[in-house]
Write an enzyme that holds these catalytic residues in place. Sequence first.
Site, mmCIF file in Angstrom:
data_model
loop_
_atom_site.group_PDB
_atom_site.id
_atom_site.type_symbol
_atom_site.label_atom_id
_atom_site.label_comp_id
_atom_site.label_asym_id
_atom_site.label_seq_id
_atom_site.Cartn_x
_atom_site.Cartn_y
_atom_site.Cartn_z
ATOM 1 N N ARG A 170 0.830 -1.213 0.000
ATOM 2 C CA ARG A 170 0.000 0.000 0.000
ATOM 3 C C ARG A 170 0.861 1.258 0.000
ATOM 4 O O ARG A 170 0.613 2.191 -0.765
ATOM 5 C CB ARG A 170 -0.919 -0.001 1.225
ATOM 6 C CG ARG A 170 -2.088 -0.943 1.067
ATOM 7 C CD ARG A 170 -2.853 -1.062 2.357
ATOM 8 N NE ARG A 170 -2.129 -1.912 3.286
ATOM 9 C CZ ARG A 170 -2.701 -2.790 4.111
ATOM 10 N NH1 ARG A 170 -4.007 -2.914 4.115
ATOM 11 N NH2 ARG A 170 -1.981 -3.523 4.928
ATOM 12 N N ILE A 171 1.885 1.287 0.872
ATOM 13 C CA ILE A 171 2.713 2.498 0.964
ATOM 14 C C ILE A 171 3.587 2.623 -0.287
ATOM 15 O O ILE A 171 3.709 3.702 -0.865
ATOM 16 C CB ILE A 171 3.546 2.472 2.263
ATOM 17 C CG1 ILE A 171 2.597 2.567 3.478
ATOM 18 C CG2 ILE A 171 4.582 3.597 2.286
ATOM 19 C CD1 ILE A 171 3.271 2.405 4.836
ATOM 20 N N ILE A 191 12.129 3.945 4.329
ATOM 21 C CA ILE A 191 10.957 4.470 5.032
ATOM 22 C C ILE A 191 10.309 3.342 5.841
ATOM 23 O O ILE A 191 9.281 3.530 6.480
ATOM 24 C CB ILE A 191 9.955 5.062 3.992
ATOM 25 C CG1 ILE A 191 8.828 5.869 4.614
ATOM 26 C CG2 ILE A 191 9.403 4.003 3.072
ATOM 27 C CD1 ILE A 191 9.214 7.212 5.086
ATOM 28 N N ARG A 203 11.805 -0.211 7.822
ATOM 29 C CA ARG A 203 12.399 -0.592 9.096
ATOM 30 C C ARG A 203 13.910 -0.667 8.912
ATOM 31 O O ARG A 203 14.389 -1.127 7.859
ATOM 32 C CB ARG A 203 11.884 -1.974 9.550
ATOM 33 C CG ARG A 203 10.462 -1.984 10.076
ATOM 34 C CD ARG A 203 10.330 -1.262 11.416
ATOM 35 N NE ARG A 203 8.975 -1.297 11.942
ATOM 36 C CZ ARG A 203 8.063 -0.332 11.770
ATOM 37 N NH1 ARG A 203 8.366 0.746 11.070
ATOM 38 N NH2 ARG A 203 6.866 -0.427 12.291
ATOM 39 N N GLU A 220 16.804 2.061 16.951
ATOM 40 C CA GLU A 220 16.181 3.359 17.276
ATOM 41 C C GLU A 220 15.951 3.474 18.774
ATOM 42 O O GLU A 220 15.648 2.471 19.405
ATOM 43 C CB GLU A 220 14.847 3.478 16.532
ATOM 44 C CG GLU A 220 15.051 3.526 15.036
ATOM 45 C CD GLU A 220 13.742 3.516 14.262
ATOM 46 O OE1 GLU A 220 12.670 3.745 14.861
ATOM 47 O OE2 GLU A 220 13.798 3.267 13.058
ATOM 48 N N HIS A 259 12.326 8.868 12.514
ATOM 49 C CA HIS A 259 11.144 8.005 12.362
ATOM 50 C C HIS A 259 9.843 8.806 12.445
ATOM 51 O O HIS A 259 9.063 8.655 13.394
ATOM 52 C CB HIS A 259 11.146 6.878 13.407
ATOM 53 C CG HIS A 259 10.264 5.711 13.023
ATOM 54 N ND1 HIS A 259 10.539 4.416 13.377
ATOM 55 C CD2 HIS A 259 9.108 5.652 12.316
ATOM 56 C CE1 HIS A 259 9.591 3.618 12.907
ATOM 57 N NE2 HIS A 259 8.702 4.356 12.254
ATOM 58 N N GLY A 274 7.623 9.017 9.712
ATOM 59 C CA GLY A 274 6.782 8.661 8.560
ATOM 60 C C GLY A 274 5.327 9.024 8.725
ATOM 61 O O GLY A 274 4.703 9.619 7.844
HETATM 62 C C1 8YV Z 1 4.944 4.698 13.859
HETATM 63 C C2 8YV Z 1 5.345 3.036 11.963
HETATM 64 O O1 8YV Z 1 6.099 5.411 14.108
HETATM 65 O O2 8YV Z 1 3.162 2.364 11.449
HETATM 66 C C3 8YV Z 1 4.332 2.046 11.561
HETATM 67 O O3 8YV Z 1 4.704 0.883 11.304
HETATM 68 O O4 8YV Z 1 6.492 2.792 11.902
HETATM 69 C C4 8YV Z 1 4.930 4.389 12.406
HETATM 70 O O5 8YV Z 1 3.723 4.750 11.868
HETATM 71 C C5 8YV Z 1 4.897 3.694 14.943
HETATM 72 O O6 8YV Z 1 4.435 2.476 14.574
HETATM 73 C C6 8YV Z 1 4.114 4.234 16.133
HETATM 74 O O7 8YV Z 1 3.940 3.294 17.118
#
Ligand code: 8YV
Length: 328
Positions: free
Chosen positions: A159-160, A235, A237, A266, A284, A286
């Site tokens: 999706r992203i 964007i 992991r 992180e 981080h 996003g």
């Molecule tokens: C958030 C993310 O930083 O959705 C994800 O997988 O990496 C980010 O949207 C994070 O998950 C917030 O808990």
Amino acid sequence: MIELLMPVRLSDQVCETLAASFKLHRLWEAADEAAFLASIAPRIRGIVTGAGILSDGRALRIDGPFMAQFPALEIVFNLGVGYDTIDAAWAAERGILVTNTPDVLTEETADTAMGLLLNSVRQFPAAERWLREGRWEKAPFPLSATLRGRTLGILGLGRIGKAIARRAQAFGVAIAYCGRHKQDDVTFPYYATPLELAAACDILLVAAPGGPQTRNLVDRAVLDALGPQGILINIARGSLVDQDALVEALQTGVIASAGLDVFTHEPHVPAELIALDHVVLFPHIGSATHETRRAMARLLVDNIEAWASGKPPLTPVPESRLARIGPR
Ligand code: 8YV
């Protein structure tokens, strides 16, 4: 009252909403975490989690041994689309569901990816530093690379990845992709391996899920294939990229630049990366806007409320959709 465990601190808004309807146990407030967990373990039916660091500095992992402490555990709710900190397959085998928060953050994350991409290619952050440091008075900022005529290779066209592809097409950039399968409804050139994709593109953008299956997909060989004009954008992991190999590749000109929103450990970012002025580093962010984080929190809470009222959760992860749910 249903008892829920929150191992890492989520937003005050989420905590307050949940505390109104559930008995919410906040692990980070416990003086002795092991004793606290032992005292509540038999009553915990749900875990509510998100990306976070435990009080001793370890990254939180909701793995088999962690979940096994809770004999009445039915479900794990994750704030975020990526759920690589949760062993969803282990959970599914035991009829424990996992939910995440997909879709509501897709467009925001794709915007962030475009920001990283433009910033890395055109070196906008360095240009801004140049002006602020008064260097423009002495010399113009050096010319940068261009996005014109470049090919963007998307590793993980979910999706992203697709939302990024739509944006990149509007910028006139050619797209190619790599994923587990060739997608029938997509006309972009497909490459079966990250190595082949890297050899065929100028900008390699990582948008695949984290976890053991994708660990270090981008390694030294892939960076070599990307080449000295190449740019890596991550964007997704940190675990998808061999960070040591990346640092060395950036230091020695194996690739030209990188734009990173995610890192191996992180919130720690290696000093070697910070020292590289031509590399763009985001903490981080996003999905990190008021609106999108609110939408994610809403979907998290909607999942919890659906489950608590005996309905199926709204957005179970794929592993959970295959799980055999029923009395254990
Ligand atoms: C958030 C993310 O930083 O959705 C994800 O997988 O990496 C980010 O949207 C994070 O998950 C917030 O808990």
